[in-house]
Enzyme design. Structure first.
Site, PDB file in Angstrom:
ATOM      1  N   ASN A  91      24.106  29.195  82.839  1.00 18.66           N
ATOM      2  CA  ASN A  91      23.314  28.273  83.267  1.00 18.66           C
ATOM      3  C   ASN A  91      23.156  27.799  84.618  1.00 18.66           C
ATOM      4  OD1 ASN A  91      25.805  27.153  82.712  1.00 18.66           O
ATOM      5  ND2 ASN A  91      25.083  25.009  82.268  1.00 18.66           N
ATOM      6  N   CYS A 129      25.651  21.361  81.240  1.00 15.71           N
ATOM      7  CA  CYS A 129      26.653  20.888  80.229  1.00 15.71           C
ATOM      8  C   CYS A 129      26.854  19.385  80.353  1.00 15.71           C
ATOM      9  CB  CYS A 129      27.746  21.558  80.762  1.00 15.71           C
ATOM     10  SG  CYS A 129      28.270  20.959  82.594  1.00 15.71           S
ATOM     11  N   GLU A 185      37.366  20.740  87.801  1.00 10.06           N
ATOM     12  CA  GLU A 185      36.645  21.682  88.815  1.00 10.06           C
ATOM     13  C   GLU A 185      36.178  20.788  89.945  1.00 10.06           C
ATOM     14  OE1 GLU A 185      33.823  24.205  87.204  1.00 10.06           O
ATOM     15  OE2 GLU A 185      35.366  25.815  86.776  1.00 10.06           O
ATOM     16  N   GLU A 239      36.116  24.129  80.810  1.00  6.98           N
ATOM     17  CA  GLU A 239      35.035  23.099  80.837  1.00  6.98           C
ATOM     18  C   GLU A 239      33.906  23.349  79.519  1.00  6.98           C
ATOM     19  OE1 GLU A 239      30.672  22.044  82.829  1.00  6.98           O
ATOM     20  OE2 GLU A 239      32.579  22.484  84.144  1.00  6.98           O
TER      21      GLU A 239
END
Length: 485
Positions: A155, A287, A465, A253
């Site tokens: 994505n 996400c 992150e 993630e």
């Protein structure tokens, strides 16, 4: 349409500083047309092992370089991305589908991430701890974790590469990157520019191919000491199991089911504009994108009307076309999932206010386009409220009390992001305390910044992150008790 970039140039992998071709190839398609636009290597196991070994051979020399020297390579890489931003953005849109304006922003964002970690790598400090005895020093060193395996999703094929590669290199790690099967070209193009900086051979390697096989190879190899993965919760759990066999460090993630809660004292125009911008960015394939819209019953009708007017103004089209707000989904499987979720919601009493269908007339006929969709009357029993949609569909649920909506928002296995709109200062602090999620946006939906740690709780992952915490994910601690007398 004239292809903006010579696509054959990106049919290679990078191992030990050299371009590598595989004996087998995988097709990459344009989701706006369903047509194959390129082929990339489907590397055999021997070549994947060679990439890992190349990273292992480069580790000692790369990790011993002064942080400022490593920063020099990263800063030059970032500048090269900016210098070639238009062709990189066009390539990104061609293989991923998002509107060109979003791709331009992603390339600029990737460069910003790389530059931020170039500087943060200079600040990977250790500690001196007060000793318990005379003639003693207690020292803590922060060192590079070793060779790392990086697995990125489709994505954000530029930003996620930057969010993993930049902190890994800045920390002194060497790496093997495996990009998503559907969007490898952007990663290869970014690596072309990284290699052009003259970075030492083997410091960064890139392999493409069948995900399960290459992922298993990375997980099994003892030289890989850390894995960073962004993707589905199902695959994340599998990687955790595989990592246990060699006790690798992992950061994950994973999926999300992010709620937004709109209280009656919210600024309705700002909330509606923010929610639509967040929900339909990248065709809903984000996400931390909003998955459930909880609106207080006192303002439900007016707020739904405000959402509807904005959804109806969204323009769907190929990402390279002029004025497109929403592009295609990444694949036929993604499209089928959205169709299933919407069908289930409508069958269970959801009120379809806009969209709710695949777009099949020209210029959509051969692509994976779904009309921007708004559904009211959604309940917690519908699949669309329980699963991550990852598509251009906005479900609206009503609530009466704060306690009720908090329980509903937390009633999920996921915990990546949540959003709250209210002007009540005390309520803001209650929401921060009670919402079980790794990231919260208050009166806004922007969360991803280079300097801030981003990650989830529960089944949305572990580790972070971004920020200094994102750099620390690629380091290990070494404690020394030093007797000086």
């Amino acid at each position: 349409m004239k292809t903006p970039i010579e696509l054959d140039r990106y049919s290679c992998n990078w191992i030990g500083g050299e371009r590598v071709q595989g004996t087998a190839a995988m097709e990459v398609e344009n989701p706006a047309t369903g047509r194959t636009i390129a082929r990339v290597p489907d590397l055999e196991d021997e070549a994947v092992d060679r990439a890992i070994e190349s990273a292992g051979q480069a580790f000692d020399s790369w990790s011993r370089l002064p942080a400022g020297v490593r920063a020099g390579y990263l800063n030059e890489w970032a500048q090269r991305l900016l210098d070639h931003s238009e062709e990189l953005a066009s390539l990104l849109t061609l293989e991923q589908g998002k509107p060109l304006v979003e791709s331009r922003g992603e390339i600029a964002g990737a460069a910003a991430i790389i530059r931020w970690y170039a500087e943060e790598g200079k600040r990977a400090y250790g500690e001196i701890i007060p000793a318990s005895n005379e003639g003693q020093q207690l020292l803590v060193y922060r060192e590079a974790a070793g060779v790392v395996g990086l697995i990125t999703p489709m994505n954000f094929p530029a930003a996620t590469v930057a969010r993993k590669v930049a902190p890994a290199l800045a920390a002194g790690c060497t790496l093997v990157l495996k990009p998503a099967e559907t969007t490898p070209l952007t990663a290869i193009a970014l690596f072309d520019h990284l290699m052009a900086t003259g970075i030492p051979a083997g410091a960064a390697n890139l392999v493409t191919g069948e995900a399960a096989r290459i992922g298993a190879r990375l997980m099994a190899h003892p030289a890989i000491r850390k894995i960073s993965f962004t993707g589905s919760t199902r695959i994340g759990k599998l990687l955790m199991e595989q990592a246990a066999r060699t006790v690798k460090k992992v950061s994950l993630e994973l999926g999300g089911n992010s709620p937004v809660i709109v209280f009656p004292d919210a600024d309705p125009e700002k909330a509606a504009a923010d929610i639509v911008a967040n929900k339909f960015e990248n065709c809903g394939q984000v996400c931390n994108g909003i998955n459930r819209i909880y609106v207080h019953e006192d303002i439900r009708d007016a707020f739904v009307a405000a959402l509807l007017s904005r959804v109806r103004r969204l323009r769907t089209g190929p990402g390279l076309s002029e004025g497109a707000d929403v592009g295609p989904l990444i694949s036929g499987a993604a499209l089928a999932k959205v169709e299933r979720l919407v069908g289930d919601a409508v069958a269970k009493g959801g009120e379809l206010l806009a969209g709710g269908r695949r777009l099949q007339a020209e210029p959509y006929a051969d692509g994976y386009f779904y009309a921007p969709t708004l559904i009211a009357g959604v309940t917690g029993e519908m699949d669309i409220a329980r699963e991550e949609i990852f598509g251009p569909v906005a479900p609206v649920l009503a609530f009466r009390t704060e306690e009720e909506v908090v329980a509903a928002a937390n009633d999920t296995d996921y915990g990546l992001a949540a959003y709250v709109y209210t002007q009540n200062f005390a309520r803001i602090h209650r929401m921060i305390r009670v919402l079980k999620t790794g990231n919260i946006g208050v009166n806004g939906t922007s969360l991803a910044y280079p300097q801030a740690p981003f990650g989830g709780v529960k089944e949305s992952g572990i580790g972070r992150e971004g920020g200094r915490q994102g750099l620390e994910e690629y380091t290990v601690l070494k404690y020394v008790a030093l007797t000086t007398e």
